[in-house]
Scaffold this motif. Sequence first.
Motif, PDB file in Angstrom:
ATOM      1  N   PHE A   1       9.232  21.701  -5.717  1.00  0.00           N
ATOM      2  CA  PHE A   1       8.483  20.618  -6.360  1.00  0.00           C
ATOM      3  C   PHE A   1       9.428  19.484  -6.759  1.00  0.00           C
ATOM      4  O   PHE A   1       9.123  18.302  -6.556  1.00  0.00           O
ATOM      5  N   ALA A   2      10.579  19.825  -7.330  1.00  0.00           N
ATOM      6  CA  ALA A   2      11.545  18.804  -7.739  1.00  0.00           C
ATOM      7  C   ALA A   2      12.029  18.000  -6.539  1.00  0.00           C
ATOM      8  O   ALA A   2      12.140  16.771  -6.602  1.00  0.00           O
ATOM      9  N   ALA A   3      12.304  18.685  -5.440  1.00  0.00           N
ATOM     10  CA  ALA A   3      12.761  17.999  -4.227  1.00  0.00           C
ATOM     11  C   ALA A   3      11.682  17.061  -3.700  1.00  0.00           C
ATOM     12  O   ALA A   3      11.970  15.944  -3.243  1.00  0.00           O
ATOM     13  N   ALA A   4      10.427  17.508  -3.763  1.00  0.00           N
ATOM     14  CA  ALA A   4       9.322  16.673  -3.291  1.00  0.00           C
ATOM     15  C   ALA A   4       9.156  15.439  -4.164  1.00  0.00           C
ATOM     16  O   ALA A   4       8.935  14.321  -3.667  1.00  0.00           O
ATOM     17  N   VAL A   5       9.277  15.607  -5.488  1.00  0.00           N
ATOM     18  CA  VAL A   5       9.176  14.465  -6.400  1.00  0.00           C
ATOM     19  C   VAL A   5      10.299  13.470  -6.132  1.00  0.00           C
ATOM     20  O   VAL A   5      10.076  12.256  -6.052  1.00  0.00           O
ATOM     21  N   ILE A   6      11.510  13.973  -5.963  1.00  0.00           N
ATOM     22  CA  ILE A   6      12.650  13.103  -5.694  1.00  0.00           C
ATOM     23  C   ILE A   6      12.460  12.346  -4.387  1.00  0.00           C
ATOM     24  O   ILE A   6      12.741  11.143  -4.297  1.00  0.00           O
ATOM     25  N   ALA A   7      11.959  13.026  -3.360  1.00  0.00           N
ATOM     26  CA  ALA A   7      11.738  12.379  -2.063  1.00  0.00           C
ATOM     27  C   ALA A   7      10.696  11.267  -2.177  1.00  0.00           C
ATOM     28  O   ALA A   7      10.867  10.172  -1.607  1.00  0.00           O
ATOM     29  N   VAL A   8       9.620  11.526  -2.924  1.00  0.00           N
ATOM     30  CA  VAL A   8       8.572  10.526  -3.090  1.00  0.00           C
ATOM     31  C   VAL A   8       9.095   9.323  -3.880  1.00  0.00           C
ATOM     32  O   VAL A   8       8.806   8.169  -3.557  1.00  0.00           O
ATOM     33  N   VAL A   9       9.866   9.595  -4.933  1.00  0.00           N
ATOM     34  CA  VAL A   9      10.447   8.507  -5.728  1.00  0.00           C
ATOM     35  C   VAL A   9      11.387   7.665  -4.875  1.00  0.00           C
ATOM     36  O   VAL A   9      11.347   6.424  -4.902  1.00  0.00           O
ATOM     37  N   TRP A  10      12.238   8.320  -4.107  1.00  0.00           N
ATOM     38  CA  TRP A  10      13.177   7.601  -3.243  1.00  0.00           C
ATOM     39  C   TRP A  10      12.431   6.757  -2.220  1.00  0.00           C
ATOM     40  O   TRP A  10      12.769   5.586  -1.992  1.00  0.00           O
ATOM     41  N   LEU A  11      11.375   7.316  -1.620  1.00  0.00           N
ATOM     42  CA  LEU A  11      10.604   6.574  -0.636  1.00  0.00           C
ATOM     43  C   LEU A  11       9.866   5.413  -1.289  1.00  0.00           C
ATOM     44  O   LEU A  11       9.812   4.298  -0.748  1.00  0.00           O
ATOM     45  N   GLY A  12       9.309   5.652  -2.481  1.00  0.00           N
ATOM     46  CA  GLY A  12       8.562   4.598  -3.169  1.00  0.00           C
ATOM     47  C   GLY A  12       9.432   3.412  -3.542  1.00  0.00           C
ATOM     48  O   GLY A  12       9.010   2.259  -3.476  1.00  0.00           O
ATOM     49  N   LYS A  13      10.686   3.705  -3.942  1.00  0.00           N
ATOM     50  CA  LYS A  13      11.593   2.614  -4.325  1.00  0.00           C
ATOM     51  C   LYS A  13      12.029   1.777  -3.129  1.00  0.00           C
ATOM     52  O   LYS A  13      12.600   0.708  -3.301  1.00  0.00           O
ATOM     53  N   ARG A  14      11.767   2.273  -1.918  1.00  0.00           N
ATOM     54  CA  ARG A  14      12.123   1.529  -0.713  1.00  0.00           C
ATOM     55  C   ARG A  14      10.948   0.735  -0.144  1.00  0.00           C
ATOM     56  O   ARG A  14      11.108   0.007   0.843  1.00  0.00           O
ATOM     57  N   GLN A  15       9.776   0.858  -0.762  1.00  0.00           N
ATOM     58  CA  GLN A  15       8.603   0.127  -0.273  1.00  0.00           C
ATOM     59  C   GLN A  15       8.642  -1.310  -0.762  1.00  0.00           C
ATOM     60  O   GLN A  15       9.118  -1.590  -1.868  1.00  0.00           O
ATOM     61  N   PRO A  16       8.153  -2.242   0.033  1.00  0.00           N
ATOM     62  CA  PRO A  16       8.198  -3.656  -0.359  1.00  0.00           C
ATOM     63  C   PRO A  16       7.282  -3.965  -1.536  1.00  0.00           C
ATOM     64  O   PRO A  16       6.185  -3.407  -1.667  1.00  0.00           O
ATOM     65  N   VAL A  17       7.763  -4.849  -2.422  1.00  0.00           N
ATOM     66  CA  VAL A  17       6.983  -5.351  -3.556  1.00  0.00           C
ATOM     67  C   VAL A  17       7.115  -6.870  -3.534  1.00  0.00           C
ATOM     68  O   VAL A  17       8.203  -7.406  -3.642  1.00  0.00           O
ATOM     69  N   ASN A  18       5.994  -7.577  -3.380  1.00  0.00           N
ATOM     70  CA  ASN A  18       6.013  -9.027  -3.236  1.00  0.00           C
ATOM     71  C   ASN A  18       5.691  -9.714  -4.577  1.00  0.00           C
ATOM     72  O   ASN A  18       4.945  -9.207  -5.373  1.00  0.00           O
TER      73      ASN A  18
ATOM     74  N   LEU B   1       0.832  -1.201   0.000  1.00  0.00           N
ATOM     75  CA  LEU B   1       0.000   0.000   0.000  1.00  0.00           C
ATOM     76  C   LEU B   1       0.867   1.252   0.000  1.00  0.00           C
ATOM     77  O   LEU B   1       0.540   2.247  -0.655  1.00  0.00           O
ATOM     78  N   GLY B   2       1.993   1.206   0.708  1.00  0.00           N
ATOM     79  CA  GLY B   2       2.901   2.345   0.736  1.00  0.00           C
ATOM     80  C   GLY B   2       3.465   2.661  -0.628  1.00  0.00           C
ATOM     81  O   GLY B   2       3.643   3.824  -0.992  1.00  0.00           O
ATOM     82  N   PHE B   3       3.751   1.612  -1.412  1.00  0.00           N
ATOM     83  CA  PHE B   3       4.267   1.809  -2.767  1.00  0.00           C
ATOM     84  C   PHE B   3       3.247   2.545  -3.621  1.00  0.00           C
ATOM     85  O   PHE B   3       3.572   3.516  -4.317  1.00  0.00           O
ATOM     86  N   TRP B   4       1.986   2.092  -3.589  1.00  0.00           N
ATOM     87  CA  TRP B   4       0.957   2.739  -4.392  1.00  0.00           C
ATOM     88  C   TRP B   4       0.691   4.159  -3.912  1.00  0.00           C
ATOM     89  O   TRP B   4       0.404   5.053  -4.726  1.00  0.00           O
ATOM     90  N   ALA B   5       0.789   4.368  -2.613  1.00  0.00           N
ATOM     91  CA  ALA B   5       0.604   5.724  -2.082  1.00  0.00           C
ATOM     92  C   ALA B   5       1.677   6.663  -2.623  1.00  0.00           C
ATOM     93  O   ALA B   5       1.401   7.808  -3.006  1.00  0.00           O
ATOM     94  N   CYS B   6       2.914   6.179  -2.686  1.00  0.00           N
ATOM     95  CA  CYS B   6       4.010   6.991  -3.232  1.00  0.00           C
ATOM     96  C   CYS B   6       3.809   7.255  -4.718  1.00  0.00           C
ATOM     97  O   CYS B   6       4.079   8.360  -5.215  1.00  0.00           O
ATOM     98  N   ALA B   7       3.350   6.235  -5.449  1.00  0.00           N
ATOM     99  CA  ALA B   7       3.118   6.400  -6.882  1.00  0.00           C
ATOM    100  C   ALA B   7       2.057   7.465  -7.145  1.00  0.00           C
ATOM    101  O   ALA B   7       2.218   8.333  -8.014  1.00  0.00           O
ATOM    102  N   LEU B   8       0.965   7.411  -6.384  1.00  0.00           N
ATOM    103  CA  LEU B   8      -0.099   8.403  -6.552  1.00  0.00           C
ATOM    104  C   LEU B   8       0.363   9.791  -6.113  1.00  0.00           C
ATOM    105  O   LEU B   8       0.015  10.801  -6.742  1.00  0.00           O
TER     106      LEU B   8
END
Length: 308
Positions: free
Chosen positions: A291-308, A143-150
């Motif tokens: 905005f760029a910093a926020a996008v980068i932070a979200v991308v970095w966080l999303g790439k750390r979320q588990p994907v099964n 769910l965290g991954f999808w939240a970051c993507a959105l």
Amino acid sequence: MSGTSSRSSTVALSTTSASDATRGLLLGVAGVAMFALSLPMTRLAGGSVEAPQLPPAFVAFGRAAVAGLLSMAYLWATGARRPRGHEWGLLALTAGGVVFGWPLLSGLAVRRVDAVHAAVVSGVLPLATAVIGALALRQRPSLGFWACALAGLGLVVGFAAWRGAGGLELADGLLLGAVVCASAGYVSGARLSRALTAEQVICWVLVLSLPATLPLALWTRPPAPVAASAWAGFAYVSLFSMWIGFFAWYRGLALGGTLRVSQVQVLQPFLSMLAAVPLLGERLDLTTVAFAAAVIAVVWLGKRQPVN
């Protein structure tokens, strides 16, 4: 004696592994730096609506044709094997994304908006690649991954609406389309790299595209002389964005590990924006940087979320 020899071998192996990891990281940074210059150099090659230079279609097809001819020479010199069976289908899918989709759509977009704007919107590329990869492999992201993507999508749409005085522009749709194309191409290319080396993948993709890119490049060639700087931008995207950059990037992933090295891709939007200032004379403002910093932070966080 045998114990000493065993310990020496272990130390040597650890040193080699550490060395490969460092080399992989450095190659990954080099690849990202080369890709980061793609948007500013594409705008330099194509110019703007007010001051056009090379036609966007020529930049897109011409860069692939130049890199395709170089790829033919590389594949012949290295004695690379021919793709087999289903590999041709994956090559065609990869070509559709990274040879035709991304270059053409992003080239059309940066004629309408500056490279700084394009860098922020395309900053969600790593996260989009992860989304398409998860769907293609039928994985179950958290769910965290999808939240970051959105959240990433919401940020770039919000930024585009702000820059467009309350509405989205055609260029923003083109950029988002380019991101989807590139992401699909990256995923299919990654699947191919299990059977072919990374260098062979991009080379075969470019060679497979040559029957289309070469005549299209000749057909869309500029009707009138253009500035030398436009040709310099074209040369860069042909040699580095379309060819050498992939060599460094894929080799870095192989040596340093995909998970570790791919993290440096979050630096790409900032590097693109910084390059646009001296190359194109564009300006940065605090809101754009935020905005760029926020996008980068979200991308970095999303790439750390588990994907099964």
